[in-house]
Motif scaffolding. Structure first.
Motif, mmCIF file in Angstrom:
data_model
loop_
_atom_site.group_PDB
_atom_site.id
_atom_site.type_symbol
_atom_site.label_atom_id
_atom_site.label_comp_id
_atom_site.label_asym_id
_atom_site.label_seq_id
_atom_site.Cartn_x
_atom_site.Cartn_y
_atom_site.Cartn_z
ATOM 1 N N ARG A 85 36.799 38.413 43.540
ATOM 2 C CA ARG A 85 36.751 39.478 44.535
ATOM 3 C C ARG A 85 37.121 38.987 45.932
ATOM 4 O O ARG A 85 36.701 37.904 46.334
ATOM 5 N N GLU B 264 38.630 46.190 49.806
ATOM 6 C CA GLU B 264 37.973 45.332 48.833
ATOM 7 C C GLU B 264 38.713 45.423 47.507
ATOM 8 O O GLU B 264 39.012 46.515 47.036
ATOM 9 N N ASP C 242 38.373 43.869 43.630
ATOM 10 C CA ASP C 242 37.356 43.215 42.816
ATOM 11 C C ASP C 242 37.897 42.156 41.862
ATOM 12 O O ASP C 242 37.217 41.199 41.540
ATOM 13 N N GLN C 243 39.083 42.374 41.367
ATOM 14 C CA GLN C 243 39.564 41.489 40.307
ATOM 15 C C GLN C 243 41.087 41.466 40.308
ATOM 16 O O GLN C 243 41.718 42.230 41.039
#
Ligand SMILES: [Cu+2]
Length: 124
Positions: free
Chosen positions: A68, A86, A88-89
């Motif tokens: 992340r 943001e 996350d992956q």
């Protein structure tokens, strides 16, 4: 708020068209967005970005790393309010608008331990 609503709507739409597949919907950054990518090694894909024109801008954020990352902006010691992306992956994307004055900004990932994940953005 508007962005969240349209995001939900597009997810619902994609889910409806997904034919029951189990993979997550693929979100893409808006056309014309200024794209920053998080890459492996706790880095952004460039050490400096821009120049971009002062005023409203839409940032896109892509994750090519497996963990992340976030993206916030600061001018000097002052964080730009109400802006944080943001991802996350690997494969995650996020996007959002912000209005910037002319000057030199720092792009920051504020995930703990990512203190070195910084880059410069020139706005003029
Ligand atoms: Cu990071």
């Amino acid at each position: 708020m508007k962005r969240l609503i349209s995001f939900s709507a597009s997810v619902a739409l994609l889910a409806a068209c997904g034919g029951g597949g189990t993979s997550a919907p693929v979100e893409t950054v808006p056309a014309g967005a200024f794209v920053v990518t998080a890459v492996s090694g706790l880095r952004f894909d460039a050490e400096s970005y821009g120049p971009v024109t002062a005023g409203p801008i839409v940032f896109g954020y892509k994750n090519e790393d497996s963990i992340r990352h976030t993206l916030i902006l600061a001018k000097g010691d002052t964080k730009v309010p109400n802006f944080k992306l943001e991802v996350d992956q690997s494969g995650s994307v996020d996007s959002g608008p912000v209005t910037l004055e002319a000057g030199t900004y720092t792009l920051i990932c504020d995930v703990p331990g990512h203190n070195n994940m910084k880059a410069t953005l020139t706005v003029e």
